[in-house]
Design a protein around this motif. Structure first.
Motif, PDB file in Angstrom:
ATOM      1  N   ASP A  58       0.899  -1.360   0.055  1.00 14.96           N
ATOM      2  CA  ASP A  58      -0.091   0.003  -0.007  1.00 14.96           C
ATOM      3  C   ASP A  58       0.730   1.326  -0.041  1.00 14.96           C
ATOM      4  OD1 ASP A  58      -2.428  -1.409  -0.126  1.00 14.96           O
ATOM      5  OD2 ASP A  58      -2.597  -1.359   1.978  1.00 14.96           O
ATOM      6  N   ASN A  61       2.329   1.658  -3.590  1.00 18.84           N
ATOM      7  CA  ASN A  61       1.297   2.304  -4.449  1.00 18.84           C
ATOM      8  C   ASN A  61       0.672   3.689  -4.205  1.00 18.84           C
ATOM      9  OD1 ASN A  61       1.321  -0.259  -5.940  1.00 18.84           O
ATOM     10  ND2 ASN A  61      -0.171  -1.112  -4.349  1.00 18.84           N
ATOM     11  N   THR A  62       0.762   3.879  -2.879  1.00 19.32           N
ATOM     12  CA  THR A  62       0.345   5.600  -2.726  1.00 19.32           C
ATOM     13  C   THR A  62       1.219   6.369  -2.475  1.00 19.32           C
ATOM     14  OG1 THR A  62       0.191   4.753  -0.420  1.00 19.32           O
ATOM     15  CG2 THR A  62      -1.827   4.482  -1.669  1.00 19.32           C
TER      16      THR A  62
END
Length: 86
Positions: A58, A61-62
């Protein structure tokens, strides 16, 4: 599989995400390879003055970045994918 068996298995691939910071850059990398090779890579980063911490998919991806994503494929570390921030 025990850690000893993992380390002696030349075909074992470990996968992880790392957040790496130095005085002039910050990146999140997605790496995969044999555990010995990954340890060597992390040790080299620390020896060169980087702060390294394990992160998650996460976070990868962010992660906000302002440069292109870089992909490196070499024989010992199967995949390195990095997102850099200025």
């Amino acid at each position: 599989m025990s850690e000893q068996n993992v380390m002696t298995d030349v075909n074992h691939v470990q996968h992880m995400f790392l957040h790496v910071e130095s005085s002039d850059m910050e990146c999140v990398i997605n790496i995969a390879g044999h555990p010995y090779r990954l340890r060597e890579l992390i040790f080299m980063m620390v020896e060169n003055g980087c702060r390294v911490k394990k992160t998650s998919a996460d976070a990868f991806n962010t992660f906000l970045f302002d440069k292109e994503t870089v992909e490196v494929h070499d024989f010992l570390t199967s995949i390195i994918k990095a997102k850099f921030v200025g």
